[in-house]
Design a protein around this motif. Structure first.
Motif, mmCIF file in Angstrom:
data_model
loop_
_atom_site.group_PDB
_atom_site.id
_atom_site.type_symbol
_atom_site.label_atom_id
_atom_site.label_comp_id
_atom_site.label_asym_id
_atom_site.label_seq_id
_atom_site.Cartn_x
_atom_site.Cartn_y
_atom_site.Cartn_z
ATOM 1 N N LEU A 41 0.826 -1.212 0.000
ATOM 2 C CA LEU A 41 0.000 0.000 0.000
ATOM 3 C C LEU A 41 0.859 1.260 0.000
ATOM 4 O O LEU A 41 0.512 2.267 -0.617
ATOM 5 N N GLY A 42 1.992 1.201 0.680
ATOM 6 C CA GLY A 42 2.855 2.370 0.784
ATOM 7 C C GLY A 42 3.358 2.885 -0.545
ATOM 8 O O GLY A 42 3.679 4.075 -0.684
ATOM 9 N N ALA A 43 3.411 2.020 -1.560
ATOM 10 C CA ALA A 43 3.920 2.435 -2.867
ATOM 11 C C ALA A 43 2.985 3.416 -3.560
ATOM 12 O O ALA A 43 3.400 4.124 -4.485
ATOM 13 N N LEU A 44 1.736 3.493 -3.111
ATOM 14 C CA LEU A 44 0.778 4.386 -3.761
ATOM 15 C C LEU A 44 0.891 5.833 -3.288
ATOM 16 O O LEU A 44 0.394 6.741 -3.948
ATOM 17 N N GLY A 45 1.516 6.024 -2.152
ATOM 18 C CA GLY A 45 1.482 7.361 -1.564
ATOM 19 C C GLY A 45 0.204 7.542 -0.763
ATOM 20 O O GLY A 45 -0.805 6.871 -1.010
ATOM 21 N N ARG A 46 0.235 8.487 0.204
ATOM 22 C CA ARG A 46 -0.899 8.642 1.116
ATOM 23 C C ARG A 46 -2.210 8.941 0.402
ATOM 24 O O ARG A 46 -3.239 8.308 0.643
ATOM 25 N N VAL A 47 -2.192 9.931 -0.486
ATOM 26 C CA VAL A 47 -3.437 10.384 -1.123
ATOM 27 C C VAL A 47 -4.024 9.287 -2.001
ATOM 28 O O VAL A 47 -5.217 8.968 -1.923
ATOM 29 N N ARG A 48 -3.183 8.683 -2.813
ATOM 30 C CA ARG A 48 -3.686 7.661 -3.727
ATOM 31 C C ARG A 48 -4.120 6.410 -2.968
ATOM 32 O O ARG A 48 -5.124 5.772 -3.319
ATOM 33 N N ALA A 49 -3.392 6.046 -1.914
ATOM 34 C CA ALA A 49 -3.754 4.870 -1.123
ATOM 35 C C ALA A 49 -5.110 5.064 -0.450
ATOM 36 O O ALA A 49 -5.965 4.173 -0.479
ATOM 37 N N ALA A 50 -5.292 6.238 0.155
ATOM 38 C CA ALA A 50 -6.573 6.516 0.812
ATOM 39 C C ALA A 50 -7.705 6.512 -0.212
ATOM 40 O O ALA A 50 -8.797 5.973 0.036
ATOM 41 N N GLY A 51 -7.458 7.077 -1.401
ATOM 42 C CA GLY A 51 -8.474 7.105 -2.437
ATOM 43 C C GLY A 51 -8.840 5.704 -2.914
ATOM 44 O O GLY A 51 -10.013 5.400 -3.145
ATOM 45 N N ALA A 52 -7.823 4.859 -3.058
ATOM 46 C CA ALA A 52 -8.079 3.488 -3.497
ATOM 47 C C ALA A 52 -8.898 2.732 -2.446
ATOM 48 O O ALA A 52 -9.818 1.978 -2.779
ATOM 49 N N LEU A 53 -8.583 2.937 -1.181
ATOM 50 C CA LEU A 53 -9.336 2.282 -0.111
ATOM 51 C C LEU A 53 -10.776 2.785 -0.050
ATOM 52 O O LEU A 53 -11.718 2.012 0.172
ATOM 53 N N ARG A 54 -10.970 4.095 -0.254
ATOM 54 C CA ARG A 54 -12.330 4.649 -0.254
ATOM 55 C C ARG A 54 -13.132 4.071 -1.428
ATOM 56 O O ARG A 54 -14.324 3.772 -1.282
ATOM 57 N N ALA A 55 -12.482 3.917 -2.567
ATOM 58 C CA ALA A 55 -13.169 3.342 -3.725
ATOM 59 C C ALA A 55 -13.532 1.882 -3.453
ATOM 60 O O ALA A 55 -14.624 1.425 -3.816
ATOM 61 N N ARG A 56 -12.636 1.147 -2.798
ATOM 62 C CA ARG A 56 -12.936 -0.239 -2.460
ATOM 63 C C ARG A 56 -14.105 -0.313 -1.482
ATOM 64 O O ARG A 56 -14.970 -1.180 -1.605
ATOM 65 N N ALA A 57 -14.130 0.604 -0.525
ATOM 66 C CA ALA A 57 -15.222 0.623 0.449
ATOM 67 C C ALA A 57 -16.561 0.841 -0.248
ATOM 68 O O ALA A 57 -17.563 0.189 0.074
ATOM 69 N N ALA A 58 -16.584 1.765 -1.217
ATOM 70 C CA ALA A 58 -17.830 2.015 -1.950
ATOM 71 C C ALA A 58 -18.261 0.778 -2.743
ATOM 72 O O ALA A 58 -19.448 0.425 -2.777
ATOM 73 N N ALA A 59 -17.287 0.099 -3.370
ATOM 74 C CA ALA A 59 -17.604 -1.110 -4.130
ATOM 75 C C ALA A 59 -18.099 -2.213 -3.204
ATOM 76 O O ALA A 59 -19.025 -2.965 -3.547
ATOM 77 N N LEU A 60 -17.503 -2.321 -2.024
ATOM 78 C CA LEU A 60 -17.942 -3.323 -1.057
ATOM 79 C C LEU A 60 -19.376 -3.063 -0.608
ATOM 80 O O LEU A 60 -20.182 -3.992 -0.497
ATOM 81 N N ARG A 61 -19.689 -1.802 -0.363
ATOM 82 C CA ARG A 61 -21.059 -1.462 0.064
ATOM 83 C C ARG A 61 -22.074 -1.831 -1.014
ATOM 84 O O ARG A 61 -23.156 -2.362 -0.711
ATOM 85 N N ALA A 62 -21.735 -1.556 -2.267
ATOM 86 C CA ALA A 62 -22.644 -1.890 -3.368
ATOM 87 C C ALA A 62 -22.817 -3.398 -3.476
ATOM 88 O O ALA A 62 -23.940 -3.907 -3.653
ATOM 89 N N ARG A 63 -21.719 -4.127 -3.355
ATOM 90 C CA ARG A 63 -21.799 -5.584 -3.441
ATOM 91 C C ARG A 63 -22.584 -6.172 -2.278
ATOM 92 O O ARG A 63 -23.356 -7.124 -2.443
ATOM 93 N N MET A 64 -22.407 -5.585 -1.101
ATOM 94 C CA MET A 64 -23.139 -6.060 0.072
ATOM 95 C C MET A 64 -24.635 -5.820 -0.073
ATOM 96 O O MET A 64 -25.456 -6.644 0.346
ATOM 97 N N ALA A 65 -25.000 -4.691 -0.672
ATOM 98 C CA ALA A 65 -26.413 -4.403 -0.889
ATOM 99 C C ALA A 65 -27.021 -5.409 -1.869
ATOM 100 O O ALA A 65 -28.135 -5.899 -1.673
ATOM 101 N N GLU A 66 -26.263 -5.754 -2.933
ATOM 102 C CA GLU A 66 -26.745 -6.751 -3.888
ATOM 103 C C GLU A 66 -26.886 -8.109 -3.216
ATOM 104 O O GLU A 66 -27.865 -8.832 -3.450
ATOM 105 N N GLY A 67 -25.906 -8.452 -2.375
ATOM 106 C CA GLY A 67 -25.964 -9.730 -1.679
ATOM 107 C C GLY A 67 -27.138 -9.808 -0.727
ATOM 108 O O GLY A 67 -27.799 -10.847 -0.622
ATOM 109 N N ALA A 68 -27.421 -8.705 -0.037
ATOM 110 C CA ALA A 68 -28.549 -8.684 0.891
ATOM 111 C C ALA A 68 -29.869 -8.857 0.139
ATOM 112 O O ALA A 68 -30.774 -9.561 0.607
ATOM 113 N N GLU A 69 -29.971 -8.247 -1.042
ATOM 114 C CA GLU A 69 -31.196 -8.381 -1.833
ATOM 115 C C GLU A 69 -31.351 -9.806 -2.360
ATOM 116 O O GLU A 69 -32.450 -10.368 -2.360
ATOM 117 N N ALA A 70 -30.232 -10.405 -2.803
ATOM 118 C CA ALA A 70 -30.295 -11.786 -3.290
ATOM 119 C C ALA A 70 -30.677 -12.740 -2.158
ATOM 120 O O ALA A 70 -31.457 -13.675 -2.356
#
Length: 207
Positions: free
Chosen positions: A126-155
């Protein structure tokens, strides 16, 4: 109409060779409930949202059924025909296949085994991304996880309410939700630490 064959004897049969494809577990699990043809297997797996746990395509399912038949896990149990549709081969466990499945399943649940997900491989760097890019990548993953979790809950809801699946038949969805909850919590907590500056960062180029 359907045509059935008499059951094969269990004496002298050895446990079959275990398949490498985990979709075989899903097929064997369905046949534990009742004999069925591949089209019905695919429908049941999709209704229960199992394509999130297994790589499910028509080709992969039929390949798995052929491999399980070849290796002695399952066998043809006659054919089933509805109306003018082509007859479909119905499959069931062989005695050795049923015994082998329960032994395999017991081992998988009882004994933790190493798993190597891509995220685990990447997060160590993770350190290779730099602070800003690493945090952004994690935030994007969190959003994708939330969307996937919502789909899973509906299924899961649809499987329980619309298709009347017993909870035990879709309990893997509860496990997947628990794992996703844990991952989401870690991802968001780590992103918070990076943004607050409380996670020690390698001094590479000041990012």
């Amino acid at each position: 109409m359907s045509t059935r064959h008499p059951p094969a004897p269990a004496e002298g049969q050895k446990p079959p060779k275990r398949p490498a494809n985990t979709l075989a577990l899903a097929v064997l699990g369905l046949l534990l409930e009742q004999p069925m043809h591949p089209h019905a297997m695919a429908r049941a797996l999709r209704e229960r949202g199992m394509e999130r746990a297994f790589k499910l395509t028509t080709g992969s399912l039929y390949d798995t059924v052929r491999a399980l038949t070849r290796d002695g896990w399952i066998e043809a149990d006659g054919t089933e025909q509805v109306g003018n549709r082509p007859a479909r081969t119905v499959y069931r466990h062989t005695p050795a296949g049923r015994r082998g499945f329960t032994e395999w399943l017991d081992e998988l649940i009882r004994e933790p085994s190493p798993e190597y997900p891509r995220f685990l491989s990447a997060v160590g760097y993770l350190g290779a991304l730099g602070r800003v890019r690493a945090a952004g990548a994690l935030r994007a993953r969190a959003a994708a996880l939330r969307a996937r979790m919502a789909e899973g809950a509906e299924a899961y809801r649809a499987a329980r309410e619309d298709h009347h699946a017993p909870r035990l038949f879709v309990i893997e969805a509860e496990y997947a939700a628990a794992m996703a909850d844990a991952e989401l919590a870690w991802v968001e907590r780590t992103a918070d630490e990076i943004e607050r500056g409380t996670l020690t960062w390698p001094e590479v180029d000041g990012r």
